[in-house]
Write an enzyme that holds these catalytic residues in place. Structure first.
Site, mmCIF file in Angstrom:
data_model
loop_
_atom_site.group_PDB
_atom_site.id
_atom_site.type_symbol
_atom_site.label_atom_id
_atom_site.label_comp_id
_atom_site.label_asym_id
_atom_site.label_seq_id
_atom_site.Cartn_x
_atom_site.Cartn_y
_atom_site.Cartn_z
ATOM 1 N N HIS A 1 96.891 22.618 59.959
ATOM 2 C CA HIS A 1 97.419 23.607 60.900
ATOM 3 C C HIS A 1 98.416 24.561 60.254
ATOM 4 O O HIS A 1 98.725 25.607 60.804
ATOM 5 C CB HIS A 1 97.987 22.944 62.176
ATOM 6 C CG HIS A 1 99.338 22.336 62.048
ATOM 7 N ND1 HIS A 1 99.534 20.986 61.853
ATOM 8 C CD2 HIS A 1 100.568 22.891 62.112
ATOM 9 C CE1 HIS A 1 100.822 20.729 61.801
ATOM 10 N NE2 HIS A 1 101.477 21.877 61.953
ATOM 11 N N ASP B 1 94.071 16.730 60.107
ATOM 12 C CA ASP B 1 95.113 17.744 59.932
ATOM 13 C C ASP B 1 95.686 17.726 58.513
ATOM 14 O O ASP B 1 96.895 17.759 58.315
ATOM 15 C CB ASP B 1 96.230 17.579 60.975
ATOM 16 C CG ASP B 1 97.146 18.799 61.053
ATOM 17 O OD1 ASP B 1 96.741 19.886 60.593
ATOM 18 O OD2 ASP B 1 98.273 18.656 61.559
ATOM 19 N N GLY C 1 108.126 23.688 60.807
ATOM 20 C CA GLY C 1 108.541 23.941 59.426
ATOM 21 C C GLY C 1 108.497 22.676 58.586
ATOM 22 O O GLY C 1 108.350 22.727 57.368
ATOM 23 N N ASN C 2 108.652 21.505 59.219
ATOM 24 C CA ASN C 2 108.497 20.227 58.515
ATOM 25 C C ASN C 2 107.023 19.888 58.318
ATOM 26 O O ASN C 2 106.684 19.033 57.501
ATOM 27 C CB ASN C 2 109.128 19.068 59.283
ATOM 28 C CG ASN C 2 110.616 18.967 59.137
ATOM 29 O OD1 ASN C 2 111.348 19.200 60.074
ATOM 30 N ND2 ASN C 2 111.078 18.639 57.946
ATOM 31 N N SER C 3 106.155 20.516 59.095
ATOM 32 C CA SER C 3 104.722 20.206 59.035
ATOM 33 C C SER C 3 104.196 20.299 57.619
ATOM 34 O O SER C 3 104.441 21.278 56.919
ATOM 35 C CB SER C 3 103.935 21.178 59.918
ATOM 36 O OG SER C 3 104.188 20.937 61.261
#
Length: 180
Positions: free
Chosen positions: A25, A55, A130-132
């Site tokens: 994503h 993901d 933002g941590n993704s």
């Protein structure tokens, strides 16, 4: 590293000298992404593999980096201390700590088809936009890829009560399967 596209940004980490893992994503449908390392070097990465269901995405880059070590034990003990590294809402290189609350196999929260359960590490470690795509570490080894958090008691009901401390990372077992 930071991963940027025209419509999204997130975090990634080296798993080999020239290979970076992040969330699907984060890269979305882009063939290339902009990458910025800790030293503020900017370079382009080519998305070479994606798994939308899990993901996960793999990016090839010409700029060498320092690969992490992936956890390879058969299980992760509940209560183990973990650390999430990432770039939450524009705050570069932020580290947050917590514990492993659970390891659970569930259907991905935003999947439109059922292709089976995915193993996640549930943690109270803060994971924010933002941590993704960033690493979830235990004893300096990656045990997960940070991916999403539960914000409401019932995600589909805006009137449900807010919840906190329910964050998820894709398990190291899913990451190993993706990389093989």
């Amino acid at each position: 590293v930071q991963i940027n596209t025209l419509s999204a940004s997130g975090t990634g980490f080296y798993i080999d000298d020239n290979l970076i893992v992040t969330n699907e994503h984060v890269v979305e449908n882009n063939a290339t992404v902009d990458v910025i390392n800790f030293y503020k070097d900017q370079f382009v990465g080519e998305v070479i593999k994606v798994d939308r269901y899990r993901d996960l995405a793999l990016i090839s880059v010409s700029k060498k980096g320092f690969p992490v070590k992936i956890y390879r034990k058969s299980f992760l003990k509940l209560g183990s201390e973990v650390e999430a590294l990432g770039h939450p809402i524009g705050f570069d290189y932020t580290l947050s700590r917590g514990i492993v609350s659970s390891t659970r196999k569930i259907f991905p929260y935003n999947a439109s088809v059922n292709l089976g359960e995915v193993e996640y590490i549930q943690t109270d470690t803060d994971i924010n936009p933002g941590n993704s795509g960033g690493p979830l570490f235990h004893d300096n080894e990656v045990v997960g890829v940070n991916t999403w958090k539960r914000n409401r008691e019932n995600e589909r009901d805006a009137q449900s009560r807010p919840v906190s401390g329910i964050n998820f990372a894709i398990s190291y077992k899913e990451l190993i399967n993706f990389l093989e």
